[in-house]
Design a protein around this motif. Structure first.
Motif, PDB file in Angstrom:
ATOM      1  N   ALA A 317       1.040  -1.062   0.028  1.00 53.25           N
ATOM      2  CA  ALA A 317       0.106   0.104  -0.044  1.00 53.25           C
ATOM      3  C   ALA A 317       0.577   1.188  -0.222  1.00 53.25           C
ATOM      4  N   LEU A 318       1.387   1.253   0.339  1.00 49.69           N
ATOM      5  CA  LEU A 318       2.854   2.086   0.539  1.00 49.69           C
ATOM      6  C   LEU A 318       3.764   3.123  -0.262  1.00 49.69           C
ATOM      7  N   TYR A 319       4.084   1.618  -0.754  1.00 48.18           N
ATOM      8  CA  TYR A 319       4.854   1.650  -2.639  1.00 48.18           C
ATOM      9  C   TYR A 319       3.885   1.946  -3.623  1.00 48.18           C
ATOM     10  N   GLN A 320       2.477   1.219  -3.804  1.00 49.51           N
ATOM     11  CA  GLN A 320       1.659   2.074  -4.830  1.00 49.51           C
ATOM     12  C   GLN A 320       1.032   3.546  -4.430  1.00 49.51           C
ATOM     13  N   SER A 321       0.691   4.360  -3.182  1.00 48.27           N
ATOM     14  CA  SER A 321       1.213   5.259  -2.866  1.00 48.27           C
ATOM     15  C   SER A 321       1.521   6.236  -2.867  1.00 48.27           C
ATOM     16  N   ALA A 322       2.326   6.053  -2.656  1.00 45.20           N
ATOM     17  CA  ALA A 322       3.786   6.324  -3.152  1.00 45.20           C
ATOM     18  C   ALA A 322       4.272   6.830  -4.429  1.00 45.20           C
ATOM     19  N   THR A 323       4.019   5.947  -5.260  1.00 50.26           N
ATOM     20  CA  THR A 323       4.202   6.143  -6.502  1.00 50.26           C
ATOM     21  C   THR A 323       2.492   7.130  -7.248  1.00 50.26           C
ATOM     22  N   MET A 324       2.504   7.184  -6.619  1.00 49.07           N
ATOM     23  CA  MET A 324       0.886   7.778  -7.323  1.00 49.07           C
ATOM     24  C   MET A 324       1.417   8.859  -7.178  1.00 49.07           C
ATOM     25  N   TRP A 325       1.911  10.319  -5.569  1.00 49.64           N
ATOM     26  CA  TRP A 325       2.052  10.978  -5.074  1.00 49.64           C
ATOM     27  C   TRP A 325       3.017  11.761  -6.193  1.00 49.64           C
ATOM     28  N   LEU A 326       3.918  10.507  -6.437  1.00 52.39           N
ATOM     29  CA  LEU A 326       5.235  10.773  -7.122  1.00 52.39           C
ATOM     30  C   LEU A 326       4.583  11.469  -8.946  1.00 52.39           C
ATOM     31  N   VAL A 327       3.877  10.413  -9.563  1.00 54.06           N
ATOM     32  CA  VAL A 327       3.326  10.319 -10.617  1.00 54.06           C
ATOM     33  C   VAL A 327       2.739  11.787 -10.665  1.00 54.06           C
ATOM     34  N   VAL A 328       1.513  11.830 -10.204  1.00 55.82           N
ATOM     35  CA  VAL A 328       0.359  12.706 -10.707  1.00 55.82           C
ATOM     36  C   VAL A 328       1.019  14.396 -10.792  1.00 55.82           C
ATOM     37  N   PRO A 329       1.743  14.589  -9.641  1.00 53.71           N
ATOM     38  CA  PRO A 329       2.460  16.003 -10.038  1.00 53.71           C
ATOM     39  C   PRO A 329       3.176  16.481 -11.093  1.00 53.71           C
ATOM     40  N   THR A 330       4.170  15.096 -10.647  1.00 57.74           N
ATOM     41  CA  THR A 330       5.434  15.219 -12.343  1.00 57.74           C
ATOM     42  C   THR A 330       5.088  15.228 -13.345  1.00 57.74           C
ATOM     43  N   TRP A 331       4.198  14.677 -14.138  1.00 59.54           N
ATOM     44  CA  TRP A 331       3.891  13.840 -15.234  1.00 59.54           C
ATOM     45  C   TRP A 331       4.032  15.373 -16.111  1.00 59.54           C
ATOM     46  N   PRO A 332       2.576  16.096 -15.421  1.00 62.11           N
ATOM     47  CA  PRO A 332       2.403  17.438 -16.279  1.00 62.11           C
ATOM     48  C   PRO A 332       3.515  18.609 -16.204  1.00 62.11           C
ATOM     49  N   ILE A 333       3.970  18.388 -15.620  1.00 60.33           N
ATOM     50  CA  ILE A 333       5.512  19.012 -15.035  1.00 60.33           C
ATOM     51  C   ILE A 333       6.114  18.423 -16.300  1.00 60.33           C
ATOM     52  N   TRP A 334       7.069  17.362 -16.938  1.00 60.55           N
ATOM     53  CA  TRP A 334       7.826  17.034 -17.684  1.00 60.55           C
ATOM     54  C   TRP A 334       6.843  16.881 -19.260  1.00 60.55           C
TER      55      TRP A 334
END
Length: 516
Positions: A317-334
């Motif tokens: 749960a921690l690993y998958q949650s952290a991945t989403m917290w990382l992808v959602v804000p950074t992908w629009p930036i890239w």
């Protein structure tokens, strides 16, 4: 989970503010100095940070792990752990700084060498505060104050150098009041005043960049002094700390080298001017690095506890949650960076638009890397530090090989391709390992719920073990803690991978309690 979410969001907020301040600092330097000077400054600071990452010996992460584990004991051993970490790290950094200062070198290198102990110890002190579960010192000191103070110092140096010559304040400095106004910045290359009074411009910029580390160190030390419980020094604290930390020191050193190796290689093979272009084009790389670092700082203690206790559902749960917290804000930036790269690189000044291909490579690589999640953090938390070290060696070797092959002919684009290859190796190898060994995947059932961490989790009946755990889970969870301990101890006679694969009785697939 909600507490981890709050800490993760705080880490991301601090990382975002820090990335914005670092971006503005790079803009000031590139707009306020010649490309040759800017490249020399970026190369010197990259070398300082690389050396600091090596000299820390991963003591900060070691303190996070051991202080967090001492919570059931009322943090009684924490003072001994902190003392055991700082004595060798401070002594080693002081020795290296003394040698570097006495060697013939340019003034900027001497300034950064003198500041090296503060740079090293500040990060270790701030990391120790996270062992108590506190994210506020990290966010305030390294996320907000440090990059903001560096920005203010660089702006002051450029302002003094220009206005002292009788001219108006540089547009680059005025633009600090509005990030959107940065496109109107006019190139400022006046450093005549500093040179006239015998002050090397690079040395002045180095002082402006380095002085905030002393403040961060003092503030973190004060926080620790008030938080650490008083009492007798526990016996064996140094042995416990370094027995757990030294196997990870080499991996931490390689990680530090990998983060900034590309800038140093470009400076060595193509010159400082090209290093300035490459630094500007890859400046947004700091967004991903700082976001990942801020999130890892928040998630790592919980992930270590979950894996040490064999709680694979919580680790998943921690690993998958952290991945989403990382992808959602950074992908629009890239995506935005790739689309707006020609305009954004023009912000840095004339001649920097040649880095557009580098920006495209950067954006695609960082999107792939963030989609892997914190795979290496999870691998290290599970105790497989030797595997993490092998992965880093492979990543550094890939980067160096590609850089040596491509930079002489392709310039900064060759360096970007080399960094991209190393980054993909660094993320895909640990992802494959944790998926094969523990069934951890970056996306899954917990990904959607991670977007609403304020909602209480649904109460559902616990599924049978066979429905929730795959074969790797059933064979590993019972012995995960012992595998981590053996690996951290560096016992050469016991392979941690086989310790996780075999049960306490030595049979594959047997759990610690002897049940099949």
């Amino acid at each position: 989970m909600r507490g981890t979410a709050r800490a993760g969001l705080a880490g991301l907020a601090g990382a975002g503010a820090g990335a914005a301040a670092q971006f503005a600092t790079v803009v000031l330097v590139t707009r306020g100095t010649e490309r040759q000077t800017a490249g020399a400054f970026f190369t010197a600071t990259a070398l300082c940070l690389t050396a600091a990452g090596i000299l820390r010996l991963d003591a900060g992460n070691g303190l996070v792990r051991l202080i967090a584990r001492s919570r059931p004991l009322g943090y009684g051993p924490a003072r001994g752990y902190v003392r055991a970490a700082f004595v060798p790290v401070a002594a080693l950094s002081l020795a290296v700084a003394a040698v570097a200062v006495l060697r013939p070198a340019d003034p900027a290198s001497r300034v950064l060498a003198a500041a090296l102990p503060a740079v090293v110890c500040a990060e270790v002190a701030v990391a120790a505060t996270r062992g108590f579960g506190a994210m506020r010192p990290t966010v305030l000191l390294t996320g907000l104050f440090l990059p903001s103070a560096q920005l203010a110092g660089v702006a002051l140096v450029l302002w003094v150098s220009h206005t002292g010559a009788g001219g108006p304040a540089p547009a680059a400095v005025n633009a600090l009041a509005s990030v959107n106004a940065v496109t109107s910045v006019n190139a400022v290359t006046s450093v005549d005043v500093l040179e006239a009074v015998g002050v090397d411009p690079l040395a002045a910029l180095a002082v402006a960049w380095a002085w905030p580390y002393a403040v961060v160190l003092a503030a973190a030390a004060l926080w620790l002094r008030r938080r650490l419980p008083r009492g007798p020094r526990p016996p064996g604290a140094a042995l416990d700390l370094w027995r757990d930390t030294w196997p990870r020191s080499a991996a931490a050193a390689l990680q530090s080298v990998f983060q900034r190796l590309d800038v140093l290689v470009v400076a060595a093979l193509a010159g400082p001017a090209e290093a300035a272009v490459y630094t500007a084009a890859t400046r947004f790389k700091a967004v991903g690095q700082l976001a990942g670092q801020g999130l890892a700082q928040a998630v790592q203690p919980g992930l270590v506890r979950a894996l040490a206790e064999g709680d694979l559902p919580r680790a998943r749960a921690l690993y998958q949650s952290a991945t989403m917290w990382l992808v959602v804000p950074t992908w629009p930036i890239w995506l935005g960076y790739a689309a707006l790269a020609p305009w954004l690189l023009g912000v840095f000044g004339d001649g920097y638009a040649s880095g557009v291909p580098v920006a495209l490579v950067l954006a695609g690589t960082m999107m792939a890397a963030t989609a892997c999640g914190m795979a290496d953090v999870a691998l290290s938390a599970a105790g497989h530090t030797r595997s993490s070290l092998v992965n880093l060696v492979a990543a550094v070797a890939t980067t160096v090989a590609l850089d040596v092959l491509l930079v002489p002919s392709a310039g900064v684009l060759g360096a970007a391709l080399g960094w991209s290859g190393g980054t993909l190796v660094k993320n895909l190898l640990p992802l494959w390992r944790i998926n094969w060994r523990y069934g951890l995947r970056p996306f899954g059932a917990h990904s959607v719920s991670a977007l609403t961490p304020w909602r209480p989790p649904r109460r559902t009946a616990s599924p049978p073990a066979s429905a929730d755990m795959n074969d790797a889970d059933r064979g590993a969870d019972g012995d995960l803690c012992r595998a981590a301990d053996h690996d951290a101890d560096g016992d050469p006679g016991r392979d941690p991978d086989r310790a996780a694969e075999h049960g306490a009785g030595g049979e594959p697939g047997r759990r610690a309690g002897g049940r099949r």
